[in-house]
Design a protein around this motif. Structure first.
Motif, PDB file in Angstrom:
ATOM      1  N   LEU A 160       0.692  -1.412  -0.158  1.00  0.00           N
ATOM      2  CA  LEU A 160      -0.286   0.328  -0.279  1.00  0.00           C
ATOM      3  C   LEU A 160       0.734   1.671   0.006  1.00  0.00           C
ATOM      4  CD1 LEU A 160      -3.008  -1.411   2.640  1.00  0.00           C
ATOM      5  CD2 LEU A 160      -2.380  -0.637  -0.285  1.00  0.00           C
ATOM      6  N   PHE A 161       1.467   1.216   1.221  1.00  0.00           N
ATOM      7  CA  PHE A 161       2.636   2.557   1.098  1.00  0.00           C
ATOM      8  C   PHE A 161       3.037   2.863  -0.007  1.00  0.00           C
ATOM      9  CE2 PHE A 161       3.191   1.722   6.037  1.00  0.00           C
ATOM     10  CZ  PHE A 161       1.254   1.802   5.860  1.00  0.00           C
ATOM     11  N   PRO A 162       4.186   2.490  -1.459  1.00  0.00           N
ATOM     12  CA  PRO A 162       4.566   2.913  -2.395  1.00  0.00           C
ATOM     13  C   PRO A 162       3.082   3.602  -3.357  1.00  0.00           C
ATOM     14  CG  PRO A 162       5.149   1.048  -1.641  1.00  0.00           C
ATOM     15  CD  PRO A 162       4.639   0.568  -0.698  1.00  0.00           C
ATOM     16  N   ARG A 163       2.620   2.526  -3.179  1.00  0.00           N
ATOM     17  CA  ARG A 163       1.177   3.530  -4.145  1.00  0.00           C
ATOM     18  C   ARG A 163       0.494   4.446  -3.841  1.00  0.00           C
ATOM     19  NH1 ARG A 163       3.005  -1.802  -4.661  1.00  0.00           N
ATOM     20  NH2 ARG A 163       2.924  -2.723  -6.384  1.00  0.00           N
TER      21      ARG A 163
ATOM     22  N   LEU B 264      -7.920   4.643  -0.314  1.00  0.00           N
ATOM     23  CA  LEU B 264      -7.563   3.572  -0.184  1.00  0.00           C
ATOM     24  C   LEU B 264      -9.316   3.149  -0.782  1.00  0.00           C
ATOM     25  CD1 LEU B 264      -6.450   2.820   3.761  1.00  0.00           C
ATOM     26  CD2 LEU B 264      -5.144   2.204   1.146  1.00  0.00           C
ATOM     27  N   ASN B 265      -9.872   3.676  -0.420  1.00  0.00           N
ATOM     28  CA  ASN B 265     -11.522   3.588  -0.872  1.00  0.00           C
ATOM     29  C   ASN B 265     -11.492   3.251  -2.816  1.00  0.00           C
ATOM     30  OD1 ASN B 265     -12.492   3.320   1.601  1.00  0.00           O
ATOM     31  ND2 ASN B 265     -13.386   5.458   1.390  1.00  0.00           N
ATOM     32  N   SER B 266     -10.779   4.000  -2.939  1.00  0.00           N
ATOM     33  CA  SER B 266     -11.173   4.394  -4.408  1.00  0.00           C
ATOM     34  C   SER B 266     -10.364   3.512  -5.907  1.00  0.00           C
ATOM     35  CB  SER B 266     -10.517   5.536  -5.490  1.00  0.00           C
ATOM     36  OG  SER B 266      -8.749   5.570  -5.340  1.00  0.00           O
ATOM     37  N   GLN B 267      -9.851   2.706  -4.715  1.00  0.00           N
ATOM     38  CA  GLN B 267      -9.218   1.007  -5.419  1.00  0.00           C
ATOM     39  C   GLN B 267     -10.158   0.328  -5.418  1.00  0.00           C
ATOM     40  OE1 GLN B 267      -5.702   1.797  -5.912  1.00  0.00           O
ATOM     41  NE2 GLN B 267      -6.467   3.654  -5.587  1.00  0.00           N
TER      42      GLN B 267
ATOM     43  N   TYR C 120      -6.376  -4.770  -4.358  1.00  0.00           N
ATOM     44  CA  TYR C 120      -5.719  -5.607  -3.340  1.00  0.00           C
ATOM     45  C   TYR C 120      -5.748  -6.706  -3.610  1.00  0.00           C
ATOM     46  CZ  TYR C 120      -7.607  -1.723  -0.685  1.00  0.00           C
ATOM     47  OH  TYR C 120      -7.434  -0.151  -0.432  1.00  0.00           O
ATOM     48  N   ASN C 121      -6.644  -7.913  -4.405  1.00  0.00           N
ATOM     49  CA  ASN C 121      -6.800  -9.132  -4.380  1.00  0.00           C
ATOM     50  C   ASN C 121      -4.964  -9.515  -5.196  1.00  0.00           C
ATOM     51  OD1 ASN C 121      -6.925 -11.893  -4.909  1.00  0.00           O
ATOM     52  ND2 ASN C 121      -7.800 -11.228  -7.395  1.00  0.00           N
TER      53      ASN C 121
ATOM     54  N   LEU D 208      -2.605  -8.760  -2.224  1.00  0.00           N
ATOM     55  CA  LEU D 208      -2.357  -9.980  -1.683  1.00  0.00           C
ATOM     56  C   LEU D 208      -1.154 -10.755  -2.131  1.00  0.00           C
ATOM     57  CD1 LEU D 208      -2.640 -10.518   1.291  1.00  0.00           C
ATOM     58  CD2 LEU D 208      -4.673 -11.487   0.156  1.00  0.00           C
ATOM     59  N   HIS D 209      -1.804 -11.042  -3.327  1.00  0.00           N
ATOM     60  CA  HIS D 209      -0.843 -11.753  -3.475  1.00  0.00           C
ATOM     61  C   HIS D 209       0.556 -11.901  -3.341  1.00  0.00           C
ATOM     62  CE1 HIS D 209      -3.899 -15.224  -5.134  1.00  0.00           C
ATOM     63  NE2 HIS D 209      -4.720 -13.902  -5.751  1.00  0.00           N
ATOM     64  N   GLN D 210       1.220 -10.579  -3.924  1.00  0.00           N
ATOM     65  CA  GLN D 210       2.651 -10.751  -4.007  1.00  0.00           C
ATOM     66  C   GLN D 210       3.236 -10.741  -2.166  1.00  0.00           C
ATOM     67  OE1 GLN D 210       2.862  -6.315  -5.456  1.00  0.00           O
ATOM     68  NE2 GLN D 210       2.426  -6.791  -6.783  1.00  0.00           N
ATOM     69  N   VAL D 211       1.967 -10.247  -1.375  1.00  0.00           N
ATOM     70  CA  VAL D 211       2.320  -9.961   0.176  1.00  0.00           C
ATOM     71  C   VAL D 211       2.676 -12.120   0.013  1.00  0.00           C
ATOM     72  CG1 VAL D 211       2.159 -10.194   2.062  1.00  0.00           C
ATOM     73  CG2 VAL D 211       1.508  -8.600   0.963  1.00  0.00           C
TER      74      VAL D 211
END
Length: 68
Positions: free
Chosen positions: A8-11, A35-38, A43-44, A47-50
């Motif tokens: 999240l932070f970099p984007r 966050l609400n505009s995404q 997020y999907n 999340l896979h990157q994490v």
């Protein structure tokens, strides 16, 4: 390895870069707006990157930092 550091932070920093805020409430509003505009794909995908980073860390037994 906090997921927000990678996802999240970099984007989130890009649209906030160079802006000056008068108080914490303005920052909170802009972060929530971002966050609400995404969409769900945002997020999907991240999340896979994490998950990938977590698996790499586990597979390397915590030695995920490259050393010279």
């Amino acid at each position: 390895m906090a997921p927000n550091d990678f996802v999240l932070f970099p984007r989130m920093k890009k649209p906030l870069r160079g802006r000056h805020f008068q108080n914490d409430d303005e920052v909170i509003f802009e972060v929530e707006r971002f966050l609400n505009s995404q969409n769900a794909d945002f997020y999907n995908q991240h999340l896979h990157q994490v998950i990938h980073r977590w698996e790499k860390c586990v597979a390397l037994m915590g030695e995920y930092v490259e050393k010279d």
